[in-house]
Motif scaffolding. Structure first.
Motif, PDB file in Angstrom:
ATOM      1  N   GLU A   5       0.834  -1.215   0.000  1.00  0.00           N
ATOM      2  CA  GLU A   5       0.000   0.000   0.000  1.00  0.00           C
ATOM      3  C   GLU A   5       0.865   1.259   0.000  1.00  0.00           C
ATOM      4  O   GLU A   5       0.642   2.194  -0.766  1.00  0.00           O
ATOM      5  N   GLN A   8       2.486   1.895  -3.308  1.00  0.00           N
ATOM      6  CA  GLN A   8       1.603   2.513  -4.293  1.00  0.00           C
ATOM      7  C   GLN A   8       1.466   4.008  -4.031  1.00  0.00           C
ATOM      8  O   GLN A   8       1.523   4.824  -4.959  1.00  0.00           O
ATOM      9  N   GLU A   9       1.336   4.363  -2.763  1.00  0.00           N
ATOM     10  CA  GLU A   9       1.186   5.794  -2.423  1.00  0.00           C
ATOM     11  C   GLU A   9       2.455   6.563  -2.826  1.00  0.00           C
ATOM     12  O   GLU A   9       2.382   7.682  -3.320  1.00  0.00           O
ATOM     13  N   ASN A  12       2.688   7.224  -6.512  1.00  0.00           N
ATOM     14  CA  ASN A  12       1.859   8.376  -6.901  1.00  0.00           C
ATOM     15  C   ASN A  12       2.579   9.702  -6.663  1.00  0.00           C
ATOM     16  O   ASN A  12       2.324  10.691  -7.330  1.00  0.00           O
ATOM     17  N   ILE A  55       3.144  10.392   4.302  1.00  0.00           N
ATOM     18  CA  ILE A  55       2.939   8.931   4.233  1.00  0.00           C
ATOM     19  C   ILE A  55       3.566   8.263   5.464  1.00  0.00           C
ATOM     20  O   ILE A  55       2.983   7.353   6.058  1.00  0.00           O
TER      21      ILE A  55
END
Ligand SMILES: Cc1cc2nc3c(=O)[nH]c(=O)nc-3n(C[C@H](O)[C@H](O)[C@H](O)COP(=O)(O)OP(=O)(O)OC[C@H]3O[C@@H](n4cnc5c(N)ncnc54)[C@H](O)[C@@H]3O)c2cc1C
Length: 301
Positions: A5, A8-9, A12, A55
């Motif tokens: 996860e 993926q962040e 981006n 994050i």
């Protein structure tokens, strides 16, 4: 799952090429040693760094910052969480001042200074670190150090705020600075140099380079001097007098050329290096009754 996860962040934020999952840290250290980082991410801008910090906070994961990995020993089980390399680039010269981004190599900045006939960075021509690492570690050689030339440094704190500090506020000391006690991401520094003679500057650089080639095992993977300079003694000399030059554990060897260096003869593990460091410390303590301290940073699991 959570790593996926986060991965993926991060993609981006910085694009796919700049995020690597389960990345061997041996690829990112001059020792060529180190287990895997859960996630290794390169950030090219301060905005990306600020977003990455969000994050880190959101997932409450550990954050490790690396530069060129030239003062690091990463342990064999690697690094949990996110390893961030601030890869900001840019060098500008304004009269006797140079502003350099954290991801630039010190050697490149020293070269540009020489081209612009600016003196003060000759000591740095053989130090294989980035500006970020050099500021944190107050890198130095031949009687000079970053402390002597830094005007100001801009950094991002763990809350994502951008701050600037001036020379004294760096609390520079032997191979340390305020960033050793306060975690932050250095993004840029401004150096003040002195106008000099190009030939003189180049001569000094050549002299320093020759000195390193003669005395240091620069063709082998290492993290530079393993131990700090001693108070009233020369650490490498004591190690040499213990008869340890060439002594090997696994793939880690006390350099035959310079007893203050440990080199990776090919397949050294971090454990080999750590065991060798401990053996050296014990031998030196036994023979000379002094404690020697490590200069390199040992990180990971
Ligand atoms: C052959 C050789 C010779 C060397 N000779 C010398 C020498 O003469 N003098 C000397 O002082 N050192 C020397 N070193 C050690 C090393 O090059 C320096 O300590 C250098 O300053 C480390 O920079 P780096 O970018 O590689 O940092 P790294 O090794 O990647 O990291 C060192 C520390 O700095 C932190 N850091 C890195 N970048 C940032 C950033 N942008 N923001 C916040 N923290 C950051 C890391 O978290 C870590 O704590 C030598 C090393 C080698 C391999």
């Amino acid at each position: 799952m959570i790593i996926k996860e986060i991965n993926q962040e991060l993609i981006n934020i910085v694009s796919k090429e700049n995020v690597r999952q389960y990345e061997p840290m041996k690829k990112h250290t001059t020792f060529n040693i180190g287990g895997m980082a859960d996630i290794y991410v390169l950030a090219d801008t301060k905005e990306q760094i600020q977003d990455i910090l969000k994050i880190v906070k959101k997932y409450d994961v550990p954050l490790t910052i690396v530069g060129n990995g030239s003062n690091l020993l990463v342990k064999d089980k690697g690094i949990r969480g996110i390893v961030l390399k601030p890869n900001l680039k840019g060098i500008t010269v304004d009269r006797d001042k140079i502003t350099a981004s954290a991801g630039e190599l010190l050697i490149k900045v020293a070269k540009i200074a020489a081209e612009k006939e600016l003196s003060g960075l000759e000591f740095a021509c053989g130090i294989p670190g980035t500006i970020g690492g050099a500021i944190k570690m107050n890198a130095g050689a031949y009687g000079s150090e970053m402390k002597d030339i830094v005007l100001k440094t801009t950094y991002i704190d763990m809350e994502g705020n951008i701050n600037t500090i001036y020379n004294k506020e760096h609390e520079f000391d032997y191979r340390r600075s305020v960033f050793c006690k306060q975690k932050a991401i250095i993004i840029e520094t401004e150096l003040e140099l002195k106008f000099g003679q190009k030939l003189e500057i180049e001569k000094k650089i050549e002299e320093n380079k020759r000195n390193r080639i003669e005395k240091q095992p620069i063709s082998m993977p290492s993290a530079g001097s393993i131990f700090k300079r001693g108070e009233g003694f020369i650490t490498a000399k004591l190690i040499d007098e213990c008869g340890l030059k060439g002594f090997t554990i696994g793939g880690a060897q006390v350099s035959e050329k310079h007893a203050g260096f440990i080199v990776n003869t090919g397949n050294a593990t971090a454990d080999d290096v750590i065991n060798l460091i401990s053996l050296i410390k014990n031998k030196v303590k036994k023979k000379f009754q002094v404690d020697i301290e490590t200069e390199i940073q040992i990180i990971g699991e």
